[in-house]
Design an enzyme around this catalytic site. Structure first.
Site, PDB file in Angstrom:
ATOM      1  N   HIS A  62       0.850  -1.184   0.000  1.00  0.00           N
ATOM      2  CA  HIS A  62       0.000   0.000   0.000  1.00  0.00           C
ATOM      3  C   HIS A  62       0.890   1.238   0.000  1.00  0.00           C
ATOM      4  O   HIS A  62       2.015   1.208   0.515  1.00  0.00           O
ATOM      5  CB  HIS A  62      -0.882   0.015   1.250  1.00  0.00           C
ATOM      6  CG  HIS A  62      -1.962  -1.007   1.248  1.00  0.00           C
ATOM      7  ND1 HIS A  62      -3.112  -0.862   1.986  1.00  0.00           N
ATOM      8  CD2 HIS A  62      -2.087  -2.197   0.603  1.00  0.00           C
ATOM      9  CE1 HIS A  62      -3.896  -1.906   1.801  1.00  0.00           C
ATOM     10  NE2 HIS A  62      -3.287  -2.740   0.974  1.00  0.00           N
ATOM     11  N   GLU A  64       0.896   3.890   1.770  1.00  0.00           N
ATOM     12  CA  GLU A  64       1.326   4.331   3.095  1.00  0.00           C
ATOM     13  C   GLU A  64       2.504   3.514   3.617  1.00  0.00           C
ATOM     14  O   GLU A  64       3.476   4.052   4.132  1.00  0.00           O
ATOM     15  CB  GLU A  64       0.183   4.223   4.115  1.00  0.00           C
ATOM     16  CG  GLU A  64      -1.042   5.022   3.780  1.00  0.00           C
ATOM     17  CD  GLU A  64      -2.111   4.197   3.056  1.00  0.00           C
ATOM     18  OE1 GLU A  64      -1.786   3.520   2.058  1.00  0.00           O
ATOM     19  OE2 GLU A  64      -3.273   4.246   3.484  1.00  0.00           O
ATOM     20  N   CYS A  92      -6.327   1.929   5.800  1.00  0.00           N
ATOM     21  CA  CYS A  92      -6.945   0.677   6.250  1.00  0.00           C
ATOM     22  C   CYS A  92      -6.331   0.288   7.598  1.00  0.00           C
ATOM     23  O   CYS A  92      -5.454   0.987   8.119  1.00  0.00           O
ATOM     24  CB  CYS A  92      -6.691  -0.421   5.208  1.00  0.00           C
ATOM     25  SG  CYS A  92      -4.945  -0.920   5.093  1.00  0.00           S
TER      26      CYS A  92
END
Length: 158
Positions: A62, A64, A92
């Site tokens: 992801h 991030e 998430c």
């Protein structure tokens, strides 16, 4: 002489705009268009990333997580004290947990994620009082632009 201080809202918008540049790079690669940047305590971008799950066939790739890894490498420490993570979509659970564990000072995000968001939508990992670190949160920064990028991507897939 002026006692003017930088406008934090303007700084947050600039950070999310930088994350949007990354999201558009993900889009060009066929990835879900999510981008992230990490800024140091002075407000300089020290890491940037976009989703790379398809590229690397890696479920943890992801934006991030990649940006946090790069920031740690840039600073020579996994502790990102004083840093801000700006991302185009509400993190998430995995990403929210990672930013808490990295001790990120602030989280700034664009679009809410009602299906998987862990910063207020479904869960609120970053504000859980049982954890030893709770970053400040600025939500819905450049929300319309971030939401539209994602909505257009998924509409084209259907």
């Amino acid at each position: 002489m002026s006692d003017a201080r930088p406008d934090p809202m303007a700084a947050d918008e600039l950070a999310v705009q930088a994350a949007l540049v990354e999201a558009r790079a993900a889009l060009a690669l066929g990835e879900v268009p999510i981008g992230a940047v990490v800024l140091d305590a002075a407000g300089s971008v020290i890491a940037r990333a976009h989703n790379e799950r398809e590229l690397g066939q890696d479920p943890s790739a992801h934006a991030e997580v990649i940006a946090l890894r790069r920031a740690g490498a840039a600073l020579g420490s996994w502790r990102l004290d004083g840093c801000t993570l700006a991302v185009t979509l509400e993190p998430c659970t995995m990403c929210a947990g990672a930013l808490v564990l990295a001790r990120v000072r602030r989280l700034v995000f664009g679009a809410w994620d009602p299906k998987a968001g862990a910063v207020g939508s479904l869960w609120d990992v970053v504000r859980d009082r049982r954890l030893n670190h709770r970053p400040e949160v600025a939500a819905a920064v450049c929300e319309a632009e971030c939401s539209a990028l994602l909505a257009d991507f998924f509409a084209a897939k259907r």
